[in-house]
Design an enzyme around this catalytic site. Structure first.
Site, mmCIF file in Angstrom:
data_model
loop_
_atom_site.group_PDB
_atom_site.id
_atom_site.type_symbol
_atom_site.label_atom_id
_atom_site.label_comp_id
_atom_site.label_asym_id
_atom_site.label_seq_id
_atom_site.Cartn_x
_atom_site.Cartn_y
_atom_site.Cartn_z
ATOM 1 N N LYS A 90 66.755 103.130 6.756
ATOM 2 C CA LYS A 90 66.692 104.510 6.229
ATOM 3 C C LYS A 90 67.894 105.313 6.725
ATOM 4 C CE LYS A 90 63.084 103.976 3.750
ATOM 5 N NZ LYS A 90 63.263 103.843 2.303
ATOM 6 N N LYS B 18 58.680 98.250 3.272
ATOM 7 C CA LYS B 18 58.311 99.379 4.130
ATOM 8 C C LYS B 18 57.503 99.036 5.382
ATOM 9 C CE LYS B 18 53.990 100.514 1.829
ATOM 10 N NZ LYS B 18 53.064 101.539 1.416
ATOM 11 N N ASN C 69 53.680 111.486 7.008
ATOM 12 C CA ASN C 69 52.744 110.372 6.791
ATOM 13 C C ASN C 69 51.917 110.551 5.513
ATOM 14 O OD1 ASN C 69 53.533 110.199 9.640
ATOM 15 N ND2 ASN C 69 51.995 108.582 9.744
ATOM 16 N N TYR D 97 63.587 98.468 9.943
ATOM 17 C CA TYR D 97 63.157 99.351 8.847
ATOM 18 C C TYR D 97 63.717 100.758 9.038
ATOM 19 C CZ TYR D 97 60.334 102.564 6.121
ATOM 20 O OH TYR D 97 59.951 103.584 5.279
ATOM 21 N N SER E 143 53.165 95.459 -5.321
ATOM 22 C CA SER E 143 52.296 96.295 -6.167
ATOM 23 C C SER E 143 51.752 95.463 -7.315
ATOM 24 C CB SER E 143 53.079 97.496 -6.705
ATOM 25 O OG SER E 143 54.267 97.060 -7.322
ATOM 26 N N SER F 227 62.552 108.851 5.609
ATOM 27 C CA SER F 227 61.335 108.882 6.425
ATOM 28 C C SER F 227 61.562 109.710 7.684
ATOM 29 C CB SER F 227 60.978 107.445 6.823
ATOM 30 O OG SER F 227 60.031 107.425 7.857
HETATM 31 P P1 NAD Z 1 55.289 100.574 -1.855
HETATM 32 O O1 NAD Z 1 55.572 99.258 -1.243
HETATM 33 O O2 NAD Z 1 53.898 100.895 -2.238
HETATM 34 O O3 NAD Z 1 56.218 100.798 -3.134
HETATM 35 C C1 NAD Z 1 57.529 100.267 -3.232
HETATM 36 C C2 NAD Z 1 57.645 99.602 -4.599
HETATM 37 O O4 NAD Z 1 58.958 99.072 -4.730
HETATM 38 C C3 NAD Z 1 56.673 98.448 -4.769
HETATM 39 O O5 NAD Z 1 55.980 98.598 -5.998
HETATM 40 C C4 NAD Z 1 57.565 97.200 -4.796
HETATM 41 O O6 NAD Z 1 57.044 96.204 -5.634
HETATM 42 C C5 NAD Z 1 58.883 97.779 -5.282
HETATM 43 N N1 NAD Z 1 60.098 97.078 -4.844
HETATM 44 C C6 NAD Z 1 60.465 96.759 -3.579
HETATM 45 N N2 NAD Z 1 61.661 96.138 -3.590
HETATM 46 C C7 NAD Z 1 62.060 96.082 -4.890
HETATM 47 C C8 NAD Z 1 63.217 95.582 -5.541
HETATM 48 N N3 NAD Z 1 64.204 94.977 -4.883
HETATM 49 N N4 NAD Z 1 63.303 95.705 -6.899
HETATM 50 C C9 NAD Z 1 62.308 96.304 -7.592
HETATM 51 N N5 NAD Z 1 61.198 96.795 -7.034
HETATM 52 C C10 NAD Z 1 61.073 96.680 -5.690
HETATM 53 O O7 NAD Z 1 55.862 101.684 -0.852
HETATM 54 P P2 NAD Z 1 55.631 103.260 -0.866
HETATM 55 O O8 NAD Z 1 54.694 103.580 0.210
HETATM 56 O O9 NAD Z 1 55.354 103.724 -2.241
HETATM 57 O O10 NAD Z 1 57.077 103.731 -0.383
HETATM 58 C C11 NAD Z 1 58.069 104.124 -1.313
HETATM 59 C C12 NAD Z 1 59.323 104.497 -0.565
HETATM 60 O O11 NAD Z 1 59.039 105.511 0.396
HETATM 61 C C13 NAD Z 1 59.953 103.350 0.236
HETATM 62 O O12 NAD Z 1 61.363 103.488 0.176
HETATM 63 C C14 NAD Z 1 59.474 103.606 1.644
HETATM 64 O O13 NAD Z 1 60.335 103.060 2.608
HETATM 65 C C15 NAD Z 1 59.475 105.116 1.687
HETATM 66 N N6 NAD Z 1 58.562 105.677 2.701
HETATM 67 C C16 NAD Z 1 57.245 105.347 2.668
HETATM 68 C C17 NAD Z 1 56.366 105.871 3.625
HETATM 69 C C18 NAD Z 1 54.909 105.495 3.629
HETATM 70 O O14 NAD Z 1 54.237 105.762 4.628
HETATM 71 N N7 NAD Z 1 54.351 104.921 2.572
HETATM 72 C C19 NAD Z 1 56.848 106.748 4.599
HETATM 73 C C20 NAD Z 1 58.209 107.075 4.592
HETATM 74 C C21 NAD Z 1 59.062 106.536 3.614
HETATM 75 C C1 UD1 Z 2 54.569 104.160 10.672
HETATM 76 C C2 UD1 Z 2 55.979 103.833 11.051
HETATM 77 C C3 UD1 Z 2 56.936 104.740 10.324
HETATM 78 C C4 UD1 Z 2 56.692 104.660 8.828
HETATM 79 C C5 UD1 Z 2 55.224 104.969 8.547
HETATM 80 C C6 UD1 Z 2 54.902 104.830 7.101
HETATM 81 C C7 UD1 Z 2 55.796 102.955 13.361
HETATM 82 C C8 UD1 Z 2 56.161 103.198 14.786
HETATM 83 N N1 UD1 Z 2 56.154 103.929 12.493
HETATM 84 O O1 UD1 Z 2 54.349 105.482 11.084
HETATM 85 O O2 UD1 Z 2 58.263 104.343 10.598
HETATM 86 O O3 UD1 Z 2 57.537 105.583 8.145
HETATM 87 O O4 UD1 Z 2 54.396 104.067 9.289
HETATM 88 O O5 UD1 Z 2 54.915 103.508 6.691
HETATM 89 O O6 UD1 Z 2 55.215 101.959 13.020
HETATM 90 N N2 UD1 Z 2 46.727 104.195 14.169
HETATM 91 C C9 UD1 Z 2 45.586 103.774 14.843
HETATM 92 N N3 UD1 Z 2 44.936 102.681 14.364
HETATM 93 C C10 UD1 Z 2 45.364 101.981 13.285
HETATM 94 C C11 UD1 Z 2 46.529 102.434 12.593
HETATM 95 C C12 UD1 Z 2 47.188 103.537 13.086
HETATM 96 O O7 UD1 Z 2 45.178 104.377 15.832
HETATM 97 O O8 UD1 Z 2 44.741 100.995 12.921
HETATM 98 C C13 UD1 Z 2 47.420 105.379 14.671
HETATM 99 C C14 UD1 Z 2 48.822 105.052 15.149
HETATM 100 O O9 UD1 Z 2 48.816 104.724 16.507
HETATM 101 C C15 UD1 Z 2 49.547 106.369 14.867
HETATM 102 C C16 UD1 Z 2 48.799 106.961 13.665
HETATM 103 O O10 UD1 Z 2 47.548 106.292 13.596
HETATM 104 O O11 UD1 Z 2 49.400 107.219 15.948
HETATM 105 C C17 UD1 Z 2 49.542 106.770 12.357
HETATM 106 O O12 UD1 Z 2 49.889 105.394 12.265
HETATM 107 P P1 UD1 Z 2 50.547 104.764 10.951
HETATM 108 O O13 UD1 Z 2 49.731 105.101 9.765
HETATM 109 O O14 UD1 Z 2 50.806 103.332 11.223
HETATM 110 O O15 UD1 Z 2 51.904 105.570 10.791
HETATM 111 P P2 UD1 Z 2 53.060 105.831 11.866
HETATM 112 O O16 UD1 Z 2 52.953 104.940 13.030
HETATM 113 O O17 UD1 Z 2 53.111 107.295 12.102
#
Ligand code: NAD
Ligand code: UD1
Length: 338
Positions: free
Chosen positions: A153, A84, A179, A149, A36, A124
């Protein structure tokens, strides 16, 4: 209330800090900026009109964490900080285990030392794999993780449950996100993927912005209405609001359960093509796309049953998919100066 947010400069954390201030809470954000940028904190402060306390630190550093806990009053913790990227976790499993599981253990250990016993944790929907029944409830079986990953979780959920068992004062709410898409409605904070994005949302906005030539849609031969995969796409500000609801529940001490799990989604599934159409409708910008082969590891369809969160957290998603697409576009335009 003083809330420690780990990873608060990231995508979900930054939107959550906005919601925390709106709910009248104060924030201490620890982020090492590994995924970030510091300007996000300034933009968050501009939205809220408050100045968050920001400490640039790695939360796997236990000594540093202890110093922070000893010099600040902390009532509860929201733990976002983690790596992530699903694909990257396959190439760098040790880094993922250390950062995601190691940091959670370190954090819990320090919380225990300082008698901080309230935790909201970012999990997640990936823990469910491809569920046998849809929509998926919190009681659905946890499937074998497909990647390191996903496994981090599952393990963190177990670590938190075991820690609770050994510490009767400890209370935790584990949120299983579906998502997240979109950006703050002001367009001043949003997702900042490094390099070529993996996730659908930023891939669409970068294609629309002309940064990427076209969106590859991974497969149209799934058993879904238009053949493309189905996900439960939730606006990141709605997701952020769920953390405030979870904290309120933890603080109210109304639950008998030490650890509770909630699905955080909209309760509705949309196909990938529907997301593209929603983007085009909301922004009047065409997305150049082509259908390609399936992406390895993708599940066919998943969406959430959110009854438990609605009933027990008194929380419900408010934004539509089109809102999310419009806000993501405002953000993309802002960072690209379009
Ligand atoms: P992100 O990468 O945008 O944010 C994570 C933040 O944590 C970043 O700013 C990074 O710099 C910081 N970070 C990572 N490791 C660190 C450490 N050791 N010490 C201090 N800071 C650290 O990710 P996000 O999308 O905001 O996701 C946040 C949480 O939600 C994560 O745990 C992720 O696994 C979970 N999650 C995200 C999604 C998604 O689709 N974005 C889906 C399901 C779960
Ligand atoms: C993925 C991760 C999931 C994680 C989430 C958020 C996998 C299998 N799962 O979910 O564990 O929590 O990201 O970080 O990777 N798609 C396209 N074109 C693209 C990108 C995506 O068609 O360029 C489609 C994918 O096939 C999927 C959907 O869009 O069907 C969502 O994809 P994505 O945003 O990557 O999330 P997930 O795969 O659901």
């Amino acid at each position: 209330m003083n809330i420690l947010v780990t990873g608060g400069t990231g995508f979900i954390g930054s939107h959550t800090i906005v919601e925390l201030y709106e709910a009248g809470m104060d924030v201490l954000n620890i982020d090492n900026l590994c995924n970030s940028e510091a300007f996000i904190n300034e933009n968050v402060d501009a939205i809220t009109g408050n100045k968050q306390i920001f400490i640039c630190e790695d939360i796997t550093n236990e000594e540093a964490l202890r110093k922070i806990f000893s010099s600040h009053s902390i009532d509860a913790v929201i733990h976002f900080a983690a790596f992530k990227s699903v694909n990257e976790s396959v190439e760098k499993p040790l880094e993922y285990y250390r950062n995601n599981i190691g940091a959670t253990i370190t954090l819990l250990n320090v919380m225990k030392s300082f008698n901080v016993y309230l935790l909201v944790f970012s999990s997640s929907c990936t823990v469910y794999g491809q569920p046998d029944h849809l929509p998926v409830t919190e009681d659905s079986p946890i499937k074998d993780a497909a990647t390191p990953y996903g496994y981090t979780k599952q393990v963190c959920e177990q670590v938190i449950a075991d820690f609770a068992e050994a510490n009767p004062n400890f209370r935790s709410i584990i949120l299983r996100y579906f998502n997240p898409v979109g950006a703050h409605k002001s367009g001043t904070i949003g997702e900042l993927p490094r390099g070529v994005p993996n996730n659908l949302g930023p891939y669409i906005t970068q294609t629309a912005a002309g940064i990427l030539p076209l969106l590859n849609i991974f497969g149209n031969d799934y058993e879904t209405p238009d053949g493309t995969c189905i996900r439960d796409f939730i606006h990141v500000s709605d997701l952020a609001g769920a953390h405030v609801a979870a904290l309120k529940k933890l603080i109210s001490k109304k639950s008998d359960l030490q650890v509770s799990f909630y699905n955080i989604g909209t309760g509705k599934g949309n196909t990938v093509l529907e997301v593209v159409k929603a983007f085009e409708k909301a922004t009047s910008v065409k997305v150049n796309y082509k259908i390609t082969g399936r992406r390895e590891g993708d599940i066919e369809k998943i969406w959430a049953n959110v009854d438990r969160a609605e009933k027990e957290l008194n929380w419900k998603a408010k934004y539509s998919l089109e809102d999310a697409m419009l806000h993501a576009w405002l953000w993309e335009k802002k960072i690209r100066n379009i």
